[in-house]
Design a protein around this motif. Structure first.
Motif: not given
Lengths: 176, 251
Positions: A50-52, A54-55, A57-58
């Motif tokens: 999930r975090i990867s 989000v990162l 995508e950002r």
């Protein structure tokens, strides 16, 4: 350590550091392994993907935004250049129009001046002629008046004189 | 440690090591391997805290992160970068394992600083298992990835041939000492700080020196927060270094 003076109820557990009480090792190791497995599955199945995502995508969004900004900047520069070119063109156009207008006005002015000069000259010549005529007319009148006056004066003096003599005398006087 | 004071003066009671005692939470107090103890409780709280930060904190998946998500991302980025920088690009595959280690240690250390808590990472049984897991994993990985070339780690080709056997012995010893230092460093740091705080707290029973004692506790507490982070960091970065040795054994 604090073994001897402690109460009997603490005697076993206080026999050194609790860290070296091997009786509790299996318990700790078992629960540690359970904990590690749970943490590993929570992290690798849920948290880390999930975090990867989000990162990633950002950073993708930021990249896109930066390139879009770059593009817009380029467009703005182009627009500025176009504006400057248009401005320069308009300026030169204005310069040209004003020069042309000035030249046209000058030409008009010149012709008008020349025409006026000619008219003035013509008028002056005409006036000169009229004045001369008037002067000549006046001379003739003076001659006639002088003749008449001379005839009357001679008659008043008691003698007569013929017209030719008087005319000759008046003409001779007027020349002198 | 506190022997003399104990016998003579009842108001001064030092039990700096009591906080490290695993006790059974239910039942008669005997501790079997499956007994639910305070170790279980605090490890469960550690798991809960990790879930709270890394799963619940990041549930928004927001482009502009919330506070919790920022911290989760910060922690992720911190460990990810550490693995990438220290162990190399090809070590990224093992990032989840290292993240597991780091998050467990850092949360256990910090939760251990709560009053009345039990510090799981202050036990050599716990840190020893962690260090042995790393040691075994890295050694097996080294042999699987490189075969016998992994032994080049001990055969320093840049040294003169004559001293190479000697260096090989030294390298071999240092290699096997790794898990020992790796585990004792963490457990020792955790235990020492907590014990010192407890000793200072014991002095607070004397009214005259209690303000000094409280000041000292405050100062130690600040230091311990720092130590909690640094020891988790050190443990993780050493793991990365060992991982690098396993992936690229040549010096």
């Amino acid at each position: 350590m604090a073994t001897e003076t402690h109460g009997a109820e603490l005697a076993t557990a206080e026999a050194g550091m609790p860290q070296l009480d091997f009786a509790t090792f299996p318990n700790q190791i078992f629960w540690l392994l359970v904990t590690l497995v749970v943490i590993y599955f929570v992290l690798s199945k849920i948290a880390l993907p999930r975090i990867s995502t989000v990162l990633a995508e950002r950073s993708g969004t930021i990249m896109n935004d930066i390139s879009a900004a770059e593009e817009l900047k380029l467009k703005a520069k182009e627009a500025e250049a176009a504006y400057n070119a248009a401005l320069a063109e308009a300026k030169s156009e204005a310069q040209r129009i004003s020069n042309e207008t000035r030249a046209a006005i000058q030409a008009d002015l010149d012709t008008a001046l020349a025409k006026a000069d000619a008219q003035i000259a013509a008028k002056a010549a005409e006036s000169e002629k009229a004045i001369n005529e008037i002067r000549d007319g006046a001379m003739d009148s003076v001659k006639a008046v002088a003749k008449d006056t001379a005839k009357e004066i001679v008659a008043a003096l008691g003698s007569t004189a013929d017209a030719r003599t008087i005319t000759a005398a008046v003409t001779a006087r007027m020349k002198g | 440690m506190a022997t003399e004071a104990h016998g003579s003066e009842s108001s001064l009671a030092f039990h700096p090591m009591d906080q490290f005692k695993p006790v059974s939470l239910f039942g008669d107090g005997t501790i079997h391997w499956y007994t639910v103890t305070n170790v279980t409780l605090w490890m469960a709280i550690t798991v809960l805290a990790i879930v709270l930060l890394l799963v619940v904190g990041s549930r928004g998946r927001a482009m502009v992160p919330s506070k919790g998500q920022s911290i989760a991302e910060l922690m992720y980025g911190f460990v990810y970068k550490m693995v990438e920088d220290v162990a190399g690009k090809d070590a990224i595959r093992y990032f989840p394992y290292i993240m597991t280690l780091f998050s467990f240690i850092v949360f256990a250390n910090i939760l251990g600083l709560l009053p009345l808590s039990f510090t799981t990472t202050s036990h050599i049984a716990v840190t020893g298992v962690l260090a042995l897991l790393v040691f075994t994993f890295v050694t097996v990985l080294g042999f699987v990835k490189n075969g016998s070339k992994f032994l080049a780690l001990f055969w320093i080709s840049s040294a003169p041939l004559a001293v190479r056997p000697l260096l090989a012995v030294i390298e071999l010893i240092s290699y096997f000492v790794r898990p020992v230092s790796h585990s004792i460093r963490l457990a020792g740091n955790m235990m020492a700080g907590h014990a010192v705080i407890k000793v200072f707290a014991g002095f607070a029973a004397i009214a005259a020196i209690s303000p000094v004692s409280i000041l000292a506790i405050t100062a130690m507490y600040g230091l311990e927060i720092l130590v909690a982070f640094i020891q988790a960091y050190v443990f993780t970065i050493l793991t990365c270094v060992y991982l690098k040795d396993a992936l690229h054994p040549a010096h």
